[in-house]
Design a protein around this motif. Structure first.
Motif, mmCIF file in Angstrom:
data_model
loop_
_atom_site.group_PDB
_atom_site.id
_atom_site.type_symbol
_atom_site.label_atom_id
_atom_site.label_comp_id
_atom_site.label_asym_id
_atom_site.label_seq_id
_atom_site.Cartn_x
_atom_site.Cartn_y
_atom_site.Cartn_z
ATOM 1 N N LEU A 153 0.825 -1.210 0.000
ATOM 2 C CA LEU A 153 0.000 0.000 0.000
ATOM 3 C C LEU A 153 0.862 1.264 0.000
ATOM 4 C CD1 LEU A 153 -2.901 -0.925 2.469
ATOM 5 C CD2 LEU A 153 -3.000 -0.740 -0.025
ATOM 6 N N ASP A 166 -3.228 2.474 -3.693
ATOM 7 C CA ASP A 166 -3.938 1.931 -4.854
ATOM 8 C C ASP A 166 -4.094 0.418 -4.698
ATOM 9 O OD1 ASP A 166 -5.058 1.331 -7.252
ATOM 10 O OD2 ASP A 166 -3.327 1.883 -8.481
ATOM 11 N N ALA A 167 -5.327 -0.054 -4.471
ATOM 12 C CA ALA A 167 -5.581 -1.475 -4.232
ATOM 13 C C ALA A 167 -5.336 -2.327 -5.472
ATOM 14 C CB ALA A 167 -7.013 -1.671 -3.746
ATOM 15 N N THR A 168 -5.389 -1.721 -6.656
ATOM 16 C CA THR A 168 -5.183 -2.507 -7.879
ATOM 17 C C THR A 168 -3.742 -3.001 -8.001
ATOM 18 O OG1 THR A 168 -4.695 -0.492 -9.156
ATOM 19 C CG2 THR A 168 -6.994 -1.248 -9.098
#
Length: 509
Positions: free
Chosen positions: A453, A459-461
């Protein structure tokens, strides 16, 4: 050709009397350390390092190689005979090894463990000798997101497949995850769940948890006159049990591959390799229900895998300076003590010593087999001790062993507390292995998740960008859906059986 030239140059030094004596002594000490509950290869090597200051580097490293290999095999002895894993890597050995001992097949179980351990160690040492630089690049491809999915895959696999009831497996894993959070946060440095206790700042020691969950419950059973092993056919001089050793060849091949792969990835270890190999072998088997009930394949797989992990763990340690586990970290310390700096320059500046060390890993795998064969008679005699006497002996040994780790009476009480918890978990049919694995993989998953993270700025993608991550995600989904698929198949078979039986009654009428 440079590799073979370096091996040939190191061979005469390895075959010198002083190095051979060091390897023999180290292997004997390693087996003894591994066989004593509460002790580990890490502690054995750490205790030895100060004694090696006056030795030449290769003599010291030969002794360390013997302790490392010997302890990994030695942990199977109490696992088979007493249901107590001598080392963390012996957890999976308990499942089928102890059941074989209870059935009066302790001699065969010890032989399978010894042969499998020797083969795994030899395969690992050959991989270390020949493939160290190219194989180390595999570990470099893993990013923080990949490590997170890898840890999650390990937890999911053990929780789902190790328990008849997946919910109980996940409950055990959650218990381990909570324990893994105790101590100082590795990223922020803040205290978590220490309750003002200075002894908890360093977290829950895995040896304390392991000894508590696995040594105390059987000791309680022995004190109560339960868990008594058959001793009628334990004589080492008696008639050998007929066994088709060739049937284990595919098991050894698969388990060696698993051990090598796990060893290449930092932060994993022989315990994870053993559990994955045991689960993998059960999946390949036509009779998975036999596993956990004295199946020889279920003993050979974890023993081969956890020993195939030993030298493979040193590949990233020697080539990159990244220790794969606690033992590798201690070995790196031993190298630094003797003026050897791990990394690519180690192979360039100290080729004879480093290749000599790798050769000692290979030779001690053979010494382990020889010493193990001669020592089998003494190992089996452990079961001759009366159960009501053996219980207090185990409690005394574990107490001394845990106290010796950090000279902490707090950890002794903590071990006894975990022992009572483990005893209750056994009575409720809750597996303890997921809890132990969660303590190891939980911090790794958390740290990797938070690092990912930070790198991706939230950005979780980022967790879905790597091909390695996608492979692991698919494996996790397959593992989670496997119990449902098994139930569907079982329901279909039951329905067909009922339909066939009904048709048979109709025909009879």
């Amino acid at each position: 050709m440079e590799v073979f030239d370096s091996i040939l140059a190191a061979l005469p030094a390895v075959l010198s009397p002083s190095v051979i004596a060091a390897m023999v002594f180290g292997t004997i000490v390693g087996i003894a350390v591994g066989a004593l509950p509460g002790l580990s290869a890490t502690m054995g090597i750490a205790v030895l390092i100060p004694l090696t200051f006056a030795m030449s580097p290769l003599v010291a490293l030969g002794m360390i190689a013997g302790i490392y290999n010997g302890a990994m095999y030695g942990g199977s002895i109490p696992a088979i005979l007493l249901r107590i894993p001598g080392t963390p890597a012996g957890i999976a050995t308990v499942f089928d090894g102890h059941e074989m001992a209870r059935q009066g097949r302790a001699r065969l179980a010890l032989n399978i463990s010894l042969v499998s351990s020797s083969i795994g160690s030899a395969v690992s040492a050959v991989a270390l000798l020949l493939l160290a630089p190219p194989l180390a690049t595999i570990a470099l491809k893993f990013g923080p997101a990949d490590y997170f999915w890898l840890a999650l895959f390990g937890l999911t696999t053990i929780s789902v497949l190790l328990s008849k009831n997946p919910a109980k497996g996940f409950l055990s894993a959650c218990f381990g995850l909570v324990l893994g959070m105790v101590g100082i946060d590795s990223l922020t440095g803040t205290e978590r769940f220490t309750f003002g206790q200075l002894d908890l700042l360093s977290g829950i020691d895995i040896i304390v948890l392991l000894t508590g969950l696995y040594a105390i419950p059987p000791a309680i059973d022995l004190l109560l006159g339960r868990n008594v092993v058959k001793t009628g056919s334990l004589s080492v001089t008696g008639e050998k049990e007929a066994f088709a050793w060739s049937s284990l060849v595919p098991v050894w091949i698969r388990s060696s591959a698993i051990g090598l792969f796990v060893g290449l990835i930092p932060a994993l270890g022989g315990n994870i390799a053993a559990l994955l190999a045991w689960n993998g072998q059960r999946r390949f088997s036509k009779n998975p229900k036999n596993y956990g009930n004295g199946e020889p394949d279920g003993l050979a797989a974890p023993e081969c895998a956890n020993n195939a992990d030993t030298a493979a763990t040193l590949i990233p340690a020697l080539t990159l300076g990244v220790p794969g586990n606690a033992v590798a970290a201690v070995i790196l310390g031993a190298l630094l003590v003797h003026g050897l700096r791990p990394g690519p320059e180690l192979f360039r500046d100290n080729a004879e010593t480093v290749f000599g060390f790798m050769l000692t890993m290979l030779f001690t795998s053979g010494l382990m087999f020889v010493i193990g064969r001669f020592g089998a008679r003494a190992f089996v005699n452990v079961l001759r001790v009366p159960p009501r006497l053996l219980g207090p002996m185990i409690l005394a040994l574990t107490t001394v062993g845990i106290y010796a780790v950090h000279n902490s009476i707090f950890e002794v009480w903590m071990m006894l507390g975990f022992g009572l918890i483990g005893y209750g978990m056994e009575k409720l049919d809750i597996p303890t292995a997921p809890a132990v694995l969660a303590v190891i993989l939980g911090p790794m998953a958390e740290e990797s998740f938070r690092r990912a993270l930070l790198l991706s700025r939230g950005d979780a993608t980022y967790f879905l960008t790597s091909p390695i991550s996608w492979v692991l995600i698919v494996l996790i989904l397959v593992t989670l859906l496997s119990p449902l698929w098994t139930r569907i198949l079982s329901a279909g078979k039951a329905k067909n059986a009922a339909k066939t039986a009904g048709q048979g009654r109709a025909d009879a009428a």
